[in-house]
Design an enzyme around this catalytic site. Structure first.
Site, mmCIF file in Angstrom:
data_model
loop_
_atom_site.group_PDB
_atom_site.id
_atom_site.type_symbol
_atom_site.label_atom_id
_atom_site.label_comp_id
_atom_site.label_asym_id
_atom_site.label_seq_id
_atom_site.Cartn_x
_atom_site.Cartn_y
_atom_site.Cartn_z
ATOM 1 N N GLU A 218 -32.229 80.993 -49.467
ATOM 2 C CA GLU A 218 -31.462 80.055 -49.058
ATOM 3 C C GLU A 218 -30.336 80.048 -49.454
ATOM 4 O O GLU A 218 -29.679 78.882 -50.146
ATOM 5 C CB GLU A 218 -31.507 78.939 -47.920
ATOM 6 N N TYR B 50 -23.451 81.036 -43.624
ATOM 7 C CA TYR B 50 -24.890 81.139 -43.856
ATOM 8 C C TYR B 50 -25.671 82.407 -44.499
ATOM 9 O O TYR B 50 -25.518 83.133 -43.933
ATOM 10 C CB TYR B 50 -26.459 80.765 -42.214
#
Ligand code: ADP
Ligand code: MG
Length: 278
Positions: free
Chosen positions: A197, A109
């Site tokens: 993101e 991530y």
């Protein structure tokens, strides 16, 4: 304002963030043609809606042939996808992104968000890729690495390396990670993004890094500086009443049932919400 994954990847590519080739289509025929254009090998058919969690909901399909890509596009187009981010009413799939298949070694991530407390962009990274960051934050907060970026200096190489080593990337990928993070930061700053993101950021079997998913949100108050991004707005993804209100510069938020909240000012909005709840 939010945009689709395929649009975010278009922007990121311009800033040198590594993304795979792909094409947005709206018909099964075009999905097949796009898969052929991509080389005819393994490709991924991805529903484009303003929500994450598509993979688990069946909105991301691996196709081995262009014919399979066509079939998956046909199955997805026009259906309503319910993910944990759409709410129970779901979102209708009107666009499909056909993207090259990727040989994934590991998923990470990587996010960048404007932290209002420090007035800086904070980089967040985690070895728990493909999982919601909120979930990681709750379950194992120690697995989230954070670096606040000094706006006068930009991302320091040492910060990029700290994240790369913190994620446990192989030695030969560390410099690529630093370049990736710097490119992503430049994209955030120059587009006035409030959030980006990359989930998952993927380490490929060749030890390269690729943004396999991309979410970007922009500061509405800065959109006048970015006509190209403003044109990416997809009204069909937004609440009808909120779109109508926005035409008159009204801050209107639809709530469940038959009420909404229309106020001017964040403090008043919070107080109003408290009173409604009370
Ligand atoms: P969402 O976050 O909405 O579920 P993602 O774009 O993150 O959608 O895709 C979900 C999963 O599908 C990823 O974690 C990855 O494992 C897989 N995936 C997505 N794109 C590709 C691709 N181009 N090649 C191979 N696998 C992919
Ligand atoms: Mg994702």
């Amino acid at each position: 304002m939010n945009i689709h994954e395929y649009q975010a990847k278009e922007i990121l590519r311009k800033y040198g963030v590594s993304v795979l080739n792909g094409k947005m289509v709206t018909t099964p025929q075009d999905a097949e043609a796009a898969a052929k254009e991509l080389g005819g090998g393994l490709c991924v058919v991805k529903a484009q809606i303003h929500a994450g969690g598509r993979g688990k909901a069946g909105g991301v399909k691996l196709a081995k042939t262009p014919q399979e890509a066509r079939q998956y596009a046909q199955d997805l187009l026009g259906t309503t996808l319910v993910t944990h981010q759409t709410g129970p009413e779901g979102k209708e799939v009107q666009k499909i992104f056909v993207e090259q298949g990727c040989a994934i070694a590991k998923e990470f991530y990587l996010g960048m968000v404007l932290d209002r407390a420090t007035s800086r962009v904070t980089i967040m990274a985690s070895s728990e890729g493909g999982v919601e960051i909120e979930e990681v934050a709750e379950r194992s907060p120690e697995k989230i690495l954070r670096e606040a970026v000094d706006p006068a200096v930009g991302v320091g190489d040492f910060q990029g390396r700290k994240i790369a080593y913190g994620l446990g990337l192989p030695q030969e990928t560390v410099n690529k990670a630093v370049a990736f993070i710097r490119a992503l930061y430049r994209a955030v700053i120059e587009t006035d993004a409030s959030l980006v993101e990359i989930n998952p950021l993927v380490l490929t079997q060749d030890n390269d890094l690729v943004a396999l998913d991309a979410k970007m949100s922009f500061d509405d108050n800065a959109l006048f500086r970015h006509a190209d991004i403003r044109d990416m707005r997809d009204l069909s993804e937004e609440n009808e009443k909120e779109v109508a209100a926005s035409e008159f510069d009204l801050n209107y938020i639809t709530l469940d049932g038959n009420i909404g909240c229309m106020v001017n000012g964040a403090g008043l909005a919070m107080a109003t919400m408290d009173i409604i709840k009370h």
